[in-house]
Design a protein around this motif. Structure first.
Motif, PDB file in Angstrom:
ATOM      1  N   ASN A  24      14.272  -1.656 -15.125  1.00  0.00           N
ATOM      2  CA  ASN A  24      13.559  -1.838 -13.862  1.00  0.00           C
ATOM      3  C   ASN A  24      12.315  -2.680 -14.152  1.00  0.00           C
ATOM      4  N   PHE A  25      12.453  -3.992 -14.050  1.00  0.00           N
ATOM      5  CA  PHE A  25      11.367  -4.898 -14.442  1.00  0.00           C
ATOM      6  C   PHE A  25      10.059  -4.577 -13.732  1.00  0.00           C
ATOM      7  N   ASP A  26      10.128  -4.233 -12.437  1.00  0.00           N
ATOM      8  CA  ASP A  26       8.900  -3.914 -11.701  1.00  0.00           C
ATOM      9  C   ASP A  26       8.150  -2.737 -12.320  1.00  0.00           C
ATOM     10  N   ALA A  27       8.872  -1.792 -12.876  1.00  0.00           N
ATOM     11  CA  ALA A  27       8.237  -0.625 -13.491  1.00  0.00           C
ATOM     12  C   ALA A  27       7.507  -0.985 -14.784  1.00  0.00           C
ATOM     13  N   THR A  28       7.830  -2.124 -15.370  1.00  0.00           N
ATOM     14  CA  THR A  28       7.171  -2.544 -16.609  1.00  0.00           C
ATOM     15  C   THR A  28       5.893  -3.326 -16.333  1.00  0.00           C
ATOM     16  N   LEU A  29       5.554  -3.447 -15.047  1.00  0.00           N
ATOM     17  CA  LEU A  29       4.358  -4.173 -14.630  1.00  0.00           C
ATOM     18  C   LEU A  29       3.358  -3.207 -13.996  1.00  0.00           C
ATOM     19  N   VAL A  30       2.087  -3.614 -13.972  1.00  0.00           N
ATOM     20  CA  VAL A  30       1.050  -2.836 -13.296  1.00  0.00           C
ATOM     21  C   VAL A  30       0.616  -3.627 -12.074  1.00  0.00           C
ATOM     22  N   ALA A  31       0.732  -2.996 -10.907  1.00  0.00           N
ATOM     23  CA  ALA A  31       0.313  -3.620  -9.648  1.00  0.00           C
ATOM     24  C   ALA A  31      -1.167  -3.308  -9.439  1.00  0.00           C
ATOM     25  N   THR A  32      -2.023  -4.190  -9.920  1.00  0.00           N
ATOM     26  CA  THR A  32      -3.463  -3.916  -9.914  1.00  0.00           C
ATOM     27  C   THR A  32      -4.090  -3.986  -8.528  1.00  0.00           C
ATOM     28  N   SER A  33      -3.386  -4.510  -7.543  1.00  0.00           N
ATOM     29  CA  SER A  33      -3.923  -4.553  -6.185  1.00  0.00           C
ATOM     30  C   SER A  33      -3.643  -3.253  -5.424  1.00  0.00           C
ATOM     31  N   ASP A  34      -2.921  -2.336  -6.048  1.00  0.00           N
ATOM     32  CA  ASP A  34      -2.542  -1.060  -5.431  1.00  0.00           C
ATOM     33  C   ASP A  34      -3.381   0.064  -6.033  1.00  0.00           C
ATOM     34  N   ALA A  35      -4.301   0.599  -5.246  1.00  0.00           N
ATOM     35  CA  ALA A  35      -5.205   1.648  -5.727  1.00  0.00           C
ATOM     36  C   ALA A  35      -4.445   2.877  -6.231  1.00  0.00           C
ATOM     37  N   SER A  36      -3.335   3.205  -5.585  1.00  0.00           N
ATOM     38  CA  SER A  36      -2.575   4.386  -6.031  1.00  0.00           C
ATOM     39  C   SER A  36      -1.932   4.128  -7.392  1.00  0.00           C
ATOM     40  N   GLU A  37      -1.541   2.877  -7.659  1.00  0.00           N
ATOM     41  CA  GLU A  37      -0.991   2.529  -8.977  1.00  0.00           C
ATOM     42  C   GLU A  37      -2.058   2.692 -10.060  1.00  0.00           C
ATOM     43  N   LEU A  38      -3.278   2.252  -9.764  1.00  0.00           N
ATOM     44  CA  LEU A  38      -4.364   2.377 -10.745  1.00  0.00           C
ATOM     45  C   LEU A  38      -4.714   3.845 -10.985  1.00  0.00           C
ATOM     46  N   GLU A  39      -4.653   4.658  -9.946  1.00  0.00           N
ATOM     47  CA  GLU A  39      -4.901   6.089 -10.108  1.00  0.00           C
ATOM     48  C   GLU A  39      -3.792   6.715 -10.949  1.00  0.00           C
ATOM     49  N   THR A  40      -2.563   6.261 -10.772  1.00  0.00           N
ATOM     50  CA  THR A  40      -1.455   6.754 -11.592  1.00  0.00           C
ATOM     51  C   THR A  40      -1.663   6.383 -13.059  1.00  0.00           C
ATOM     52  N   VAL A  41      -2.121   5.167 -13.317  1.00  0.00           N
ATOM     53  CA  VAL A  41      -2.423   4.749 -14.687  1.00  0.00           C
ATOM     54  C   VAL A  41      -3.501   5.668 -15.275  1.00  0.00           C
ATOM     55  N   ARG A  42      -4.541   5.928 -14.476  1.00  0.00           N
ATOM     56  CA  ARG A  42      -5.622   6.790 -14.965  1.00  0.00           C
ATOM     57  C   ARG A  42      -5.095   8.192 -15.288  1.00  0.00           C
ATOM     58  N   ARG A  43      -4.356   8.750 -14.366  1.00  0.00           N
ATOM     59  CA  ARG A  43      -3.876  10.120 -14.527  1.00  0.00           C
ATOM     60  C   ARG A  43      -2.833  10.239 -15.645  1.00  0.00           C
ATOM     61  N   ASN A  44      -1.846   9.355 -15.635  1.00  0.00           N
ATOM     62  CA  ASN A  44      -0.733   9.494 -16.580  1.00  0.00           C
ATOM     63  C   ASN A  44      -1.006   8.898 -17.952  1.00  0.00           C
ATOM     64  N   PHE A  45      -1.790   7.834 -18.024  1.00  0.00           N
ATOM     65  CA  PHE A  45      -2.042   7.224 -19.328  1.00  0.00           C
ATOM     66  C   PHE A  45      -3.399   7.634 -19.883  1.00  0.00           C
ATOM     67  N   VAL A  46      -4.446   7.388 -19.120  1.00  0.00           N
ATOM     68  CA  VAL A  46      -5.796   7.669 -19.636  1.00  0.00           C
ATOM     69  C   VAL A  46      -5.997   9.170 -19.844  1.00  0.00           C
ATOM     70  N   GLU A  47      -5.627   9.958 -18.857  1.00  0.00           N
ATOM     71  CA  GLU A  47      -5.873  11.403 -18.951  1.00  0.00           C
ATOM     72  C   GLU A  47      -4.821  12.119 -19.796  1.00  0.00           C
ATOM     73  N   LYS A  48      -3.556  11.960 -19.445  1.00  0.00           N
ATOM     74  CA  LYS A  48      -2.509  12.719 -20.137  1.00  0.00           C
ATOM     75  C   LYS A  48      -2.222  12.199 -21.539  1.00  0.00           C
ATOM     76  N   THR A  49      -2.134  10.887 -21.697  1.00  0.00           N
ATOM     77  CA  THR A  49      -1.775  10.330 -22.999  1.00  0.00           C
ATOM     78  C   THR A  49      -2.982  10.206 -23.919  1.00  0.00           C
ATOM     79  N   MET A  50      -4.077   9.685 -23.373  1.00  0.00           N
ATOM     80  CA  MET A  50      -5.254   9.465 -24.213  1.00  0.00           C
ATOM     81  C   MET A  50      -6.180  10.677 -24.278  1.00  0.00           C
ATOM     82  N   GLY A  51      -6.015  11.608 -23.351  1.00  0.00           N
ATOM     83  CA  GLY A  51      -6.832  12.820 -23.378  1.00  0.00           C
ATOM     84  C   GLY A  51      -8.244  12.636 -22.846  1.00  0.00           C
TER      85      GLY A  51
END
Length: 110
Positions: free
Chosen positions: A45-72
């Motif tokens: 799913n090529f779209d899933a391998t990209l980050v849609a930076t114009s979408d605030a909910s996408e950025l919040e997902t990055v924060r929650r799933n990567f910054v918080e869960k993965t990076m702690g």
């Protein structure tokens, strides 16, 4: 080389180019490989391998799933500041590689 391996190699190549375009001269290939391999389940799913930076909910997902869960890192403001810095850094790139994006977020936070 399997189809998945070829797709992951292509994702790494794209991420390397984008990181170079953002001024990263000395890549940590082991760290980049780890980030690319995280995309194994979404490689078809090529779209899933990209980050849609114009979408605030996408950025919040990055924060929650990567910054918080993965990076702690649970400090929301610190996480969003790093994400927004990367959004600015990658502003000239149309389709932002998730691997390159995460790599740069790690750089901002470490």
């Amino acid at each position: 080389m399997s189809d998945t391996s070829e797709k992951l190699a292509e994702l790494k190549s794209i991420a390397m180019k984008q990181l170079n375009d953002c001024g990263v001269d000395s890549l940590d290939h082991g760290r980049l490989d780890e980030l690319v391999n995280r995309l194994k389940s979404m490689v078809d799913n090529f779209d899933a391998t990209l980050v849609a930076t114009s979408d605030a909910s996408e950025l919040e997902t990055v924060r929650r799933n990567f910054v918080e869960k993965t990076m702690g890192i649970s400090d929301r403001d610190k996480g969003m500041a790093a994400i927004n810095a990367v959004v600015d850094k990658m502003s000239g790139i149309h389709q932002k590689s998730r691997s390159a994006f995460y790599y740069l977020v790690q750089d901002e936070l470490c």
